[in-house]
Each structure stands twice: as structure tokens, then as C-alpha cells.
Design an enzyme around this catalytic site. Sequence first.
Site, mmCIF file in Angstrom:
data_model
loop_
_atom_site.group_PDB
_atom_site.id
_atom_site.type_symbol
_atom_site.label_atom_id
_atom_site.label_comp_id
_atom_site.label_asym_id
_atom_site.label_seq_id
_atom_site.Cartn_x
_atom_site.Cartn_y
_atom_site.Cartn_z
ATOM 1 C CG ASP A 43 -13.399 6.466 -1.519
ATOM 2 O OD1 ASP A 43 -13.457 6.185 -0.295
ATOM 3 O OD2 ASP A 43 -12.331 6.494 -2.151
ATOM 4 C CD GLN B 221 -12.878 -1.864 -1.284
ATOM 5 O OE1 GLN B 221 -12.129 -1.851 -0.318
ATOM 6 N NE2 GLN B 221 -14.096 -2.386 -1.230
ATOM 7 N NE ARG C 290 -3.853 0.639 1.837
ATOM 8 C CZ ARG C 290 -5.088 0.691 2.342
ATOM 9 N NH1 ARG C 290 -5.319 1.340 3.469
ATOM 10 N NH2 ARG C 290 -6.073 0.094 1.724
ATOM 11 C CB CYS D 245 -13.844 1.154 -0.547
ATOM 12 S SG CYS D 245 -13.195 2.808 -0.243
HETATM 13 N N1 NVA Z 1 -9.799 6.825 -1.617
HETATM 14 C C1 NVA Z 1 -9.489 6.359 -0.283
HETATM 15 C C2 NVA Z 1 -9.741 4.895 -0.173
HETATM 16 C C3 NVA Z 1 -9.509 4.335 1.212
HETATM 17 C C4 NVA Z 1 -9.695 2.845 1.295
HETATM 18 C C5 NVA Z 1 -8.051 6.692 0.063
HETATM 19 O O1 NVA Z 1 -7.168 6.534 -0.801
HETATM 20 O O2 NVA Z 1 -7.797 7.116 1.195
HETATM 21 N N1 CP Z 2 -11.216 -0.140 1.986
HETATM 22 C C1 CP Z 2 -9.963 -0.198 2.477
HETATM 23 O O1 CP Z 2 -8.977 -0.380 1.749
HETATM 24 O O2 CP Z 2 -9.898 -0.064 3.824
HETATM 25 P P1 CP Z 2 -8.569 0.095 4.705
HETATM 26 O O3 CP Z 2 -7.991 1.460 4.378
HETATM 27 O O4 CP Z 2 -9.065 0.007 6.110
HETATM 28 O O5 CP Z 2 -7.612 -0.980 4.345
#
Ligand code: NVA
Ligand code: CP
Length: 305
Positions: A224, A132, A102, A264
Site C-alpha cells: 500500500d 477493501q 470515510r 488497494c
Molecule cells: N492506506 C491508504 C489507503 C488508501 C485507500 C490511506 O489511508 O490513504
Molecule cells: N482503495 C480505496 O479505498 O480507494 P479510494 O481511496 O479511491 O476510495
Amino acid sequence: MKPKHLTTLLLWEPRHIREVLDLARKVKKDRDKYRKALKGQSLAMIFEKPSTRTRVSFTVAMWELGGQPIYLSTLDMQLGRGETIGDTAKVLSRYVHGIMARTFKQSTIDDLAQFAAVPVINGLSDLYHPCQVLADLQTVQERFGKNVEGLHLAYIGDGNNMAHSLMIIGAKLGMKVTCIGPKGFLPNPGVVKEVQRVAKQHKAVIEVTSDLEQVKGANVVVTDTWMSMGQSDPGGTKMKTFKPYQVTQEVMRRADKDAIFLHCLPCHRGEEVTGEVIDGPQSAVFDEAENRLHAQKAVMIYLMG
Ligand code: NVA
Ligand code: CP
């Protein structure tokens, strides 16, 4: 040929996506059957950003498949002290059987994939969130049946990683995806151009608009957070700009009467969605969150099994 990595679904053929979704359905149905699928294997999980779902679902997925997850925060890694991504990828490849990451930049994921000898899985970047949307499509299939061609998905909100990945998976699977948001916050034009090219090959329709009326008749309504990880909004300008795009009961009424609502998570009730909608009967968000576990098991079995 089967793909080696999951960096973005843009690089997967529709049949790869369908195979993983079929496997995800089987894995969910018979949770015990796959206990040894990744026996003896390890997954390095690199996190530059926080996570609840991704971290826990990948961890549990590895345990349940007979393997071992290793949580690595970049704050505690030599990566944080300047070791290169290439060296990190090469070293980890000598220990583990897969790498999930990530990151902020998509290029970090792409570089890991370039240098790793083992599969690399994108657990979210600023540009994409493929795991996701596989879970999202599993949820859509559960509600509407396996054939999603022609289904209309309306994404209302920031033109972010979720918007991009939903457009990509929709384009590959022959869906209609309408991405709705205020001017200045629409999806990356480069991604939209590429997705529209892909859409033509698969009889999909991808639309980008600021007109909320285009939610009309949608089978799936998605939103989102307006503020993704790493973003800031000094003065609250972005929040004010997005207010008319909140998913309310009124917005849901404009969609199809049998529409489902997806997010999500994590969500911010009273911002991108009202409590009434996310906690209401059309919401499938907790099935969606659960499906992260099954979809990611399928991805790992597909790439590492
Ligand atoms: N668009 C959000 C998704 C979190 C799962 C982010 O990148 O923070
Ligand atoms: N939806 C999602 O990726 O959640 P987290 O940020 O909690 O991993």
C-alpha cells in the site's frame, strides 16, 4: 446473531465474513438478479477524505441494487461547523437506511454506530479499511479457491489501516499473515495484540517483522502507499526508510511462483511497487478494484437488506 454494523471486522465472527464473501461471489456472478435488493433505500456517504473507488463503487452499488446514494462531504455538512456526530447520526437515521463513512479517527465511525439507528459501514479510517479487505479476500478466493485456510499473505509496507485490516481478516479466516516493514512503522501494537489473540482461536498465524526474507513462499503479496491520506513526510525521511521495502520483481521471485500481487490503489509506481510488478502478469489489482463493487453490495444486502 448477525452484526448490525461494519465498523471493524474484529467485531465480526468468521461465519459472518464467509457469508458476505459467498454473497459477493453470487452478486458478481448474476449482476441482474439483485436489481431490487435495496429498492427504495438510501445510503448516506460521509467523506472526510478524498476517494475514487469507495465513492464510485458504493454509488454504483446502490444504483444497481435499486437504491439511492447520497454523497456528503464533511466540508459541506454542519458536522464541519461543529454539529455533533451523535446528532448527525440520529438525524440521518430519520432519512436514510444506511450510513457509510470515510473518516480520520476510527472513533468517528464508532460514535456514528453508537448513535445511528441504521447500519454504519466503515469506508476507511486511519485504523481500518474493512470493505477493501473483503474485496481483497474475494479476489484471493477467485484465484486460489474458496478455502483460504493456511494460505500465506505477506503485506510489505507501512503498518497502516490496510495492514491492520488484512491481519484481522487473515486471523479470522485461519490464514498466515506476515506483516513486513521497517522499525518505527510497524502496525499498531494494540491491534497486533488483539489480532494475535483472535488468531489463536482460528489456527491462524500472524507475524510482524522487519525481515523482508519472510516474504518467502507467500501466495499473496500486498503493499500500500507509504503515505496515507492525512500524513506528511517533511524532508522525505519516511520515503528513504521505506525504499528497501519496495515490491520489485526480485521480491516477487522470493514469494511462491504462483503468487498474486494486490494493492488497494491508488498506487505510486516507483515508490511502494515497481511498474513491472503492478502492471505485470502476477498483478490482480484491477480485479481487486472491481471486487469493491461486489463485496460492498454484499455488505449492504447483508446489513440493510
Ligand atoms: N492506506 C491508504 C489507503 C488508501 C485507500 C490511506 O489511508 O490513504
Ligand atoms: N482503495 C480505496 O479505498 O480507494 P479510494 O481511496 O479511491 O476510495
